[in-house]
Design an enzyme around this catalytic site. Sequence first.
Site, PDB file in Angstrom:
ATOM      1  N   CYS A  74       9.712  18.601 -25.658  1.00  0.00           N
ATOM      2  CA  CYS A  74      11.051  18.730 -25.482  1.00  0.00           C
ATOM      3  C   CYS A  74      11.160  18.798 -24.219  1.00  0.00           C
ATOM      4  CB  CYS A  74      11.714  19.868 -26.118  1.00  0.00           C
ATOM      5  SG  CYS A  74      13.310  20.062 -25.590  1.00  0.00           S
ATOM      6  N   CYS A 197      19.018  15.479 -24.263  1.00  0.00           N
ATOM      7  CA  CYS A 197      17.583  15.362 -24.680  1.00  0.00           C
ATOM      8  C   CYS A 197      17.088  14.825 -23.718  1.00  0.00           C
ATOM      9  CB  CYS A 197      17.751  14.303 -25.913  1.00  0.00           C
ATOM     10  SG  CYS A 197      16.050  14.103 -26.390  1.00  0.00           S
TER      11      CYS A 197
END
Length: 261
Positions: A74, A197
Amino acid sequence: MKIQFSKYQGAGNDFVLIDNRNGAFDKHNNELVRTLCDRRFGIGGDGLMLLQYRENFDFEMVYYNADGAEGTMCGNGGRCIVAFARDLNLISSQTDFLAVDGPHSAEIAGDQVNLGMIDVHQVNRDGEAYVLNTGSPHYILKVENLDKLDVYREGYAIRNNETYGDEGINVNFIEAEGDGYFVRTFERGVEDETFACGTGATAAAMAMAIDKDLKGQITIPIRVLGGQLYISFFREGNSFTSVYLKGPANFVFKGEIEITK
């Protein structure tokens, strides 16, 4: 059981962070992770990260999706855990840490964290879309009128189709905007649109470099719902090296939660 935690967000991507250098948090308790990430019955977050001791590195990042499952890399989470490590006085302005996809380096200046990402040497196509892995798998599709797109419906359909259904894929929709791009993302594991993101913004920038045939050293601004990110890399063919994801990583609050089950 009482758990001390901190909440951070990077361009609207929010995370629960726990200092687990003492190993007290059971990292195999997926139900507990899911509860803590729940926005109604827990703390709330797009994901949860454990900061753990790791020899030869400043720390190790263990990342979980909001569904409780341990996830792939991530990018915004990586930037947030770097800020968390600084606030714990583990690091100052630079760090080297380990994540699920390997070693990462990062530099901090104010609330901006410039995170080194993995190199990418393969980009595939699925119809008009680009498909690549920047630590997590991403599907990049150019669209028009992105501000009006039903990202949940369109993203859900692609993430769960016959090609990607078993493992899932993060679905990014992109539209040119000024000297950069606007990106919206449906994230697997969250199973919804998120405000940002990081690995998706990185993948989107790479896809547009190919789409526009940009070569050499490149920096591409990517606006997401939660703020502004900047992706830089060196491109030669379908190889991307010296990849960096830069953007804000901010402390939100900290506290203690008691888990009764």
